[in-house]
Design an enzyme around this catalytic site. Structure first.
Site, mmCIF file in Angstrom:
data_model
loop_
_atom_site.group_PDB
_atom_site.id
_atom_site.type_symbol
_atom_site.label_atom_id
_atom_site.label_comp_id
_atom_site.label_asym_id
_atom_site.label_seq_id
_atom_site.Cartn_x
_atom_site.Cartn_y
_atom_site.Cartn_z
ATOM 1 N N GLU A 69 0.893 -1.167 0.000
ATOM 2 C CA GLU A 69 0.000 0.000 0.000
ATOM 3 C C GLU A 69 0.924 1.207 0.000
ATOM 4 O OE1 GLU A 69 -3.257 -0.447 0.196
ATOM 5 O OE2 GLU A 69 -3.324 -2.525 0.868
ATOM 6 N N CYS B 209 -3.149 7.532 4.212
ATOM 7 C CA CYS B 209 -2.971 7.151 2.810
ATOM 8 C C CYS B 209 -4.296 7.212 2.066
ATOM 9 C CB CYS B 209 -2.345 5.760 2.708
ATOM 10 S SG CYS B 209 -3.202 4.518 3.682
#
Lengths: 683, 683
Positions: free
Chosen positions: B257, B296
């Site tokens: 990620e 994020c």
């Protein structure tokens, strides 16, 4: 006269501008073709796939694409003789062609069927169930799969010039992704001919298939996170491709099938004289000799109980002795040459390495007397069986892949030892196990499963039907962890999903139902003016609903239902006994009585568009219904799907049965086949 | 007094032998902790996980592991105040802790529930259906998932020191894989405290969780194809890890990620004054300020219709103006500092880059007057809203991630333009869409789905319930293609499967049924001596079968069934009309009559171990039954699964109804709840 191979890029055949490589016949070394990708504009190829192929494919439904695959398979099947003929020069025998050419066409057929049967007539797929994300149920989630917007780059190995490209093409095409396929140079002339047929068929949309004969040039430089690379070949090449900067930076999906030292394990119960022993010997010999052992799935390591080592080795050697090696043009030939002299050199080197762990038990890697050919100009090699007496301390036998007609017999003691030794392959595509003993089967299968993509358990019950250790099948995953590359192909729809993006969707039930064209509880369920059973398939809309009146369930109903079908289970008949049951308050109605009464409430008797109730899914009885309770039903169109015949469509209804206080007593999906009176006749 | 952080390896806490890094408080720069992994024996840590943790976890069933997760979640939930307190120094406010600490514990609870509900009480999982691989049915295939035999290395980002490790730990643990977790140094003291609690709980098997505070040293050198690396962090670090030679060579599973420039899109219908406009403004502001924008999943790019640009920008700016920045210790503080002065420097640089594509519309990246602190020693930064008037030619706005309280407003014209601009992020974790218009929703959602791991569609129906743009949920996939790393986490069981090997199994029905403990058609189905309904859960064996006698279905039966439940559908009542139906030869029996008669044939009336029929799956009516046909039933134990209560077990029966010529007329799975009279009482 050598064939001048061309690439097919941007809708036209491109002649190389230089850098030609000559491809020699495996049989006699004569030049067969020349090959180079010099002059190919790789950036333009990628653009063409993205701008033309992708949009054309994405405009089609899964069913449209499946139908094209079926037509393509039929087209190739009618013209496969030319592929057989060309394959001869690669060393392929008639038996080898059945794997490569027919196997490839079969994979197209298989994906065509799956696409029709297992995918909807839509451009996206809903995956899994609905997740309720808030207490009120006003916020829900689900997942969809949509085709990636890039290009699938397929880099193939030399050993399957037809099956290789086709087993990668079929799932990508079904998913809706255009393909650039690149054969290995050694057998590129077969793939080029295959692609010519595919293009000539006129079945494929423009831009959906391009071909690169020769190196990939700067192709990878142009890839993004919407692209996929699927590679079959050596560990070394896989590393070079995978470490290309664009692949990591853009998280390009990378699927690899690489080296694999696949094991076959003879169970301790499978002594000489048992069917399993014979099946084992037959399978080892077959895997060593089909495609001259040039299969990533071939058996390289044959594990046998220490006590049977001698007999097993002798039996395999004896069978190998009967294998005729020769020109594939001859009817008597059972095994052809390797693909090239270079490949034979590599195999001989590998044999020498493995032999340092033991000895050669049968065959001479350096001498062969082929039928109708010679082993100087032709890449012939006799089968070689090695023996590694102490596999626990072997240096090469578990890690050096001799990609030819070569396997090594190794003894084991306990089952644990067999498991440990198999795992020393560090991850393989497939292992096979020959046993008729359930405990042996379980101990070895669960012991080695994490190290394998496929496990074949052969015994007398399935030996005759088995498709074999070395045959990947469209419905089962092909790929393995670790050394084998960690990739996964085929496996039915799993292989299709590699070319699609999974996206979680969150929102209101109304919005998600409308987006996914699948009704979700909480989404609008408008009662239709006419009974929805009066509306034909095309007129029905997702969400269309009938709310029935209610019907009281009496004790007499329960008794009648018990005595008529004959289900006199005590929970329906005996108040005291029912009360003692942890789930019931006393006598309760039969579940099937509820289903039947529900049908009585919503069925519309006269002929109409609903032709049949063909099934029911996910039925759960959620609350008992006692005598005196009144039930009613809500029936809502949940999903519609075109059937195989254009005259019908499948309708999935969400059915919910409530009691008089509004509690749900049962819920299920009801399946009906509905007429499409206005559908165009079948093409 | 700074905390001297330790690693936990091989069952003991390890003090660093040197190389200490000092970690400063985000609020005032005072030293909070020191950290180094020097002295950690990484090879031993990997060995310990493999030799101790793996075997211990694999000896447990999914249900055992789920129960441990639930106990662990409860244990942490009772002790979370210490994590809140420590988190303050990272800059986390109370609101931030709800995401990080409570969100992490919630993920454990969620996987505990899923493990119990969606996985069997087994050590492996059967995935998908049975594939028939030969015409005779004597050779079949299926897939199983088994835990990998290696270690899961979890490399976490600084922003979620609790949720990050826990959302990775829960699925790995449930799968049966031991974990080595490595927090980012900046907030490692919170993770260290979390891991101390987890270990002190005594709930985790030895070797199932190890901790590395500091760098990963030579950890990756020791990984094989049985290991998994799951990384959350920057693109640059991800590249370094991914290109480590062992990762590629051994095909170590690598989940990433990374950077993500997530978009929020205001629909053209969502004009000022609509609920969707207000929801959009609220969401943008929330995403900019929760965790000071260090997520994020935060919104970085806010796309608005060109005509609404001014109003949207003003509304966001106004709301940002009301956000109080200050010490997280103060109740009035809505947004705390960034994690470090270095992080703030990086964000300021990014802001300057993006500003070159337009201008700063609100806020000063270089000045902040925090409540109860100062912006010289503390890493405070006021929210900054940028404007990029020409996003089609932006150089940085789509690709530079300012990992702080920063977002950019960009106008769009058509929906196609909005789709194109969102895709310029080159792959994101999430996008949100604010619209109440179904067509806008569909056009944008399907347009951008391939570029996103998650899409949130917010409208008045779900605005109140929405969990928000920035919140990954255990049941939905978290991850995105391209720039976002191409990884996938969570998503319910999908996240568990990343830690398991999928293996295709091939063999005879008997062998596969025995291996998978799931009956397959063609496997032995021995009739039990006593009626199987007389056998309690533990005594029942897979394959146990009852073959019933037969019962003729008469026209009177059909008529009675029609009039009693009231299902007088013409196919049952009207010979002529039924004949005109494409599926029926004339009047036929009701499907539910068949089910009910079948129950009448196999049900055993008196009280016994079978407590209830709780449902039915996969019912298909395969052939119509006409008056005069005689039906009989084969009922076979297909699978058994422990229920939540130890007193019961769920039994899945394969039910097949045949007619007098042996043709199958219906097939389904029958579900019963069976007593386990001898089960130990619940612990």
């Amino acid at each position: 006269m050598a064939i001048a191979l061309q690439s097919y890029v941007q809708d036209r055949w491109v002649c190389p501008t230089g850098g030609l490589v000559e491809i020699a016949s495996a049989i006699d070394g004569r030049p067969v073709a020349t090959c180079s990708s010099q002059g190919v504009d790789f950036a333009a190829a990628v653009r063409h796939a993205r701008d033309m192929g992708g949009p054309a494919l994405r405009a089609m439904t899964f069913h449209d694409r499946a139908d094209r695959l079926r037509a393509l398979a039929g087209y190739l099947n009618d013209r496969k003789e030319v592929l057989y003929r060309l394959s001869t020069n690669t060393g392929a025998t008639k038996r080898d062609n059945a794997f490569d050419v027919d196997g490839g066409i079969g994979t197209l057929f298989a994906y065509a069927s799956r696409g029709r049967r297992e995918l909807p007539s839509e451009r996206f797929l809903v995956e899994g169930g609905v997740e309720t994300l808030s207490k009120s149920g006003a916020f829900v989630g689900t997942h969809i799969l949509t085709p990636l917007h890039g290009v699938a780059v397929h880099i193939n190995a030399f050993n399957f010039p037809c099956w290789g490209p086709l087993e990668k093409f079929a799932p990508a095409f079904l998913a809706g992704m255009p393909v650039i396929t690149k054969p290995a140079t050694a057998t590129a002339y077969v793939t080029e001919a295959l692609v010519r047929l595919m293009l000539e068929s006129g079945i494929l949309p423009v831009g959906s298939l391009q071909l690169v004969c020769g190196s990939v040039g700067d192709l990878l430089d142009h890839l993004t996170g919407q692209d996929v690379v699927s590679f079959t070949g050596s560990l070394e090449t896989s590393q070079i491709l995978r470490n290309h900067p664009a692949i990591g930076r853009n998280a390009v999906r990378f699927i690899a099938e690489r080296d694999s030292l696949n094991a076959a394990i003879l169970g301790p119960d499978a002594a000489p004289g048992t069917p399993e022993f014979d099946l084992f010997v037959r399978e080892v010999v077959r895997e060593m000799t089909v495609k001259a052992g040039q299969k990533c799935t071939a058996i390289r390591r044959a594990f046998v109980p220490r006590a049977m080592e001698g007999e097993a080795t002798r039996a395999i050697a004896e069978a190998l002795g009967a294998v005729t090696v020769g020109s594939p043009l001859l009817a008597d030939t059972r095994m052809g040459p390797l693909v090239s002299l270079g490949q034979r050199d590599a195999v001989r080197l590998a044999v020498a390495e493995i032999a340092s762990d033991g000895e050669i038990a049968f065959g001479d890697p350096n001498r062969c007397e082929p039928l109708g050919a010679d082993d100087v100009s032709g890449a012939f090699m006799a089968p070689v069986l090695l023996r590694c007496p102490d596999p626990a301390s072997a240096r090469f036998a578990h890690t050096t892949e001799a990609f030819g007609p070569v396997a090594t017999v190794m003894p084991y003691g306990s089952l644990e030892e067999a498991v440990d030794l198999a795992a020393r392959g560090e991850g393989s595509l497939v292992a096979s196990l020959f046993t008729f003993d359930a405990e042996v089967g379980a101990a070895i299968a669960f012991g080695i499963a994490p190290f394998h993509g496929r496990l074949l358990i052969v015994d007398r019950d399935c030996g005759r039907d088995s498709t074999g250790h070395g045959s990947p099948l469209p419905g089962l995953v092909h790929g393995g962890p670790g050394r084998a590359g960690g990739g996964e192909e085929l496996g039915g729809l799993r292989g299709v999903f590699h070319y699609m993006q999974r996206t979680a969707l969150q929102g209101s039930p109304a919005r998600l139902a409308s987006l996914t064209r699948s009704w979700i509880k909480g989404a609008p369920a408008p009662a239709t003016e006419r009974h929805p059973f009066r509306l034909d398939f095309d007129a029905l809309r997702i969400g269309d609903t009938i709310e029935t009146g209610s019907r009281t369930v009496t004790l007499e109903d329960i008794e009648q239902f018990a005595h008529f079908p004959g289900d006199t289970f005590y929970a329906h008949m005996d108040e005291e006994a029912a009360k003692a049951n942890p789930f019931f308050p006393g006598r309760v109605a039969h579940g099937y009585l509820l289903l039947s009464f529900a049908a009585g409430l919503f069925v519309d008797p006269p002929p109409g568009p609903v032709l049949a109730n063909y099934g029911l899914d996910n039925l759960r009885f959620l609350k008992p219904v006692s005598p005196g309770d009144a039930i009613r039903v809500r029936l809502t169109v949940k999903a519609k799907n075109a059937a195989r015949q254009p005259e019908y469509g499948e309708v999935r209804w969400d059915a919910e049965i409530f009691n008089q206080t509004g509690e749900t007593v049962a819920r299920y999906d009801l399946l009906t086949m509905n007429a499409r009176p206005h559908a165009a006749p079948a093409a």
